[in-house]
Design an enzyme around this catalytic site. Structure first.
Site, PDB file in Angstrom:
ATOM      1  CB  SER A  50       6.482   3.219  -7.145  1.00  0.00           C
ATOM      2  OG  SER A  50       5.881   4.330  -7.804  1.00  0.00           O
ATOM      3  CG  ASP A  83       5.592  -0.957  -4.539  1.00  0.00           C
ATOM      4  OD1 ASP A  83       5.983  -2.097  -4.227  1.00  0.00           O
ATOM      5  OD2 ASP A  83       4.666  -0.741  -5.356  1.00  0.00           O
ATOM      6  CG  HIS A  84       8.697  -3.030  -7.015  1.00  0.00           C
ATOM      7  ND1 HIS A  84       9.164  -4.323  -7.127  1.00  0.00           N
ATOM      8  CD2 HIS A  84       7.343  -3.119  -7.071  1.00  0.00           C
ATOM      9  CE1 HIS A  84       8.139  -5.155  -7.243  1.00  0.00           C
ATOM     10  NE2 HIS A  84       7.023  -4.453  -7.199  1.00  0.00           N
ATOM     11  CG  ASP A 105      12.372  -6.173  -7.050  1.00  0.00           C
ATOM     12  OD1 ASP A 105      12.978  -7.273  -7.016  1.00  0.00           O
ATOM     13  OD2 ASP A 105      11.500  -5.907  -7.894  1.00  0.00           O
ATOM     14  CG  HIS A 186       3.702  -5.347 -10.976  1.00  0.00           C
ATOM     15  ND1 HIS A 186       4.995  -5.751 -11.096  1.00  0.00           N
ATOM     16  CD2 HIS A 186       3.444  -5.260  -9.655  1.00  0.00           C
ATOM     17  CE1 HIS A 186       5.516  -5.898  -9.880  1.00  0.00           C
ATOM     18  NE2 HIS A 186       4.599  -5.611  -8.987  1.00  0.00           N
ATOM     19  CG  HIS A 220       4.634  -7.412  -5.126  1.00  0.00           C
ATOM     20  ND1 HIS A 220       5.196  -6.202  -5.413  1.00  0.00           N
ATOM     21  CD2 HIS A 220       5.125  -7.786  -3.920  1.00  0.00           C
ATOM     22  CE1 HIS A 220       6.006  -5.854  -4.427  1.00  0.00           C
ATOM     23  NE2 HIS A 220       5.987  -6.804  -3.501  1.00  0.00           N
ATOM     24  CB  SER A 222      -2.756  -9.010  -4.856  1.00  0.00           C
ATOM     25  OG  SER A 222      -1.783 -10.024  -4.898  1.00  0.00           O
ATOM     26  CB  SER A 223      -5.518  -5.064  -8.579  1.00  0.00           C
ATOM     27  OG  SER A 223      -5.052  -3.911  -7.901  1.00  0.00           O
ATOM     28  CG  ASP A 265      -0.981   0.950  -7.983  1.00  0.00           C
ATOM     29  OD1 ASP A 265      -1.787   1.872  -7.755  1.00  0.00           O
ATOM     30  OD2 ASP A 265       0.068   1.124  -8.619  1.00  0.00           O
TER      31      ASP A 265
HETATM   32 ZN   LIG Z   1       5.026  -4.995  -7.027  1.00  0.00          ZN
END
Ligand SMILES: [Zn+2]
Length: 339
Positions: A50, A83-84, A105, A186, A220, A222-223, A265
């Protein structure tokens, strides 16, 4: 082998019917954990940074750490992904730095907080896709907004992706991958109870896949936030509140319907925190940082092994030769003139 592009890795994943984990990196131990995990199960892997990570590590450190990873694991396709990205300039800076994939994004304005309108999103994403593709670099866009705030990025509002708009968006921007908002968030506090298929609007994934069978979807936030990790952290003096992540079965269902990139993450963060807290507590006389970082790195590795296996990516590292950026650029140029 050179750094792989997201486009190639996800095209191969689509052929093989599996998903590829995208793990966030901030420092050497995290990266080593990610890459050794991918090596252990012989899976391709996406390493993503990121803006906050680039600021934390410093762009030169981050770039050269990843190049060192590629050198030490030449048999594994490794993508370096932004990322983003908050605005086109950030994406171009990342490409300059050697990233082989960027996320623009445009679902949020450049402040990373205010939801944008559709025309803005199309304009900035298309601008980045044109510039990136000319160099063979892949692009991920986002339509709809996710919940939660990550590294100061996020509106805190959920706005689900509209499948018809997704068709128009992909057509107008030419993105390689599309982050879809289906109700994930997130951070560690995603859900207050175990989410079901309805909470997660999995039907949107199926609908988008039917309309856009050649577009790779990205999940996104998706932990899975394993309870065992939360318990270990709290048993070792942490104070995390009760929380639920995205169940692996839901992700696997997404993969059956065109999800190819799965962003993880929080799980890595939790695993590292659990290992650090436990080893610090267990060895109060120890002051060699390696005594603490080694188990933290191993904990990250185990998360990566588990997820890559669950997403079906294990064993697929050797399926193909990684193509250099020049080759990918030629393909995009061919696409544009309709060859
Ligand atoms: Zn994300």
């Amino acid at each position: 082998m050179p750094l792989a592009t997201l486009r190639q890795v996800l095209d191969e994943a689509a052929k093989g019917g599996y998903g590829v984990g995208a793990f966030n990196v901030n420092n050497m131990e995290q990266l080593q954990g990610i890459v050794s995990g991918a090596q252990e199960v012989q899976a391709p892997v996406i390493v993503q940074a990121s803006r906050g990570a680039i600021a934390y590590a410093g762009p030169q450190y981050l770039r050269n750490l990843v190049l060192a990873a590629v050198e030490s694991a030449p048999e594994i396709p490794i993508v370096l992904h932004l990322d983003h990205g908050d605005k086109p300039e950030t994406c171009l800076m990342a490409i300059e730095l050697g990233f082989t994939s960027v996320m623009m994004d445009g679902s949020l304005l450049a402040d990373g907080k205010t939801p944008s309108d559709y025309d803005y999103n199309v304009a900035v994403t298309r601008e980045v896709a044109e510039a990136a593709h000319a160099q063979g670099v892949s692009v991920e866009g986002e339509l709809g907004t996710l919940g939660g705030i990550e590294d100061g990025h996020g509106s805190g509002q959920v706005h689900l992706t509209d499948p018809d708009q997704a068709v128009d968006f992909v057509e107008q921007t030419g993105v390689d991958a599309l982050a879809v908002a289906i109700g994930t968030s997130h951070g560690a506090y995603k859900f207050t109870q175990k989410p079901t298929g309805e909470v997660l609007a999995m039907h949107l994934i199926e609908e988008i896949h039917q309309k856009l069978p050649d577009t790779h979807m990205v999940m996104h936030g998706s932990s899975s936030v394993p309870q065992s990790l939360v318990d270990r952290i709290n048993a070792a003096g942490g104070k995390l509140e009760a929380t639920f992540g995205v169940p692996v079965e839901e992700i696997q269902q997404g993969i059956r319907h065109g999800v190819r990139k799965v962003n993880v993450d929080t799980d890595g963060r939790l695993a590292i925190t659990a290992a650090l807290r436990e080893t610090l507590n267990a060895s109060p006389k120890e002051f060699d940082p390696r005594a603490f970082f080694r188990p933290a790195r191993e904990a990250m590795k185990q998360v990566v092994i588990e997820r890559l296996t669950q997403f079906g990516a294990a064993g697929h590292a050797g399926d193909y030769e990684v193509l250099p950026l020049e080759e990918m650029a030629k393909r995009y140029a061919g696409e544009r003139v309709g060859v």
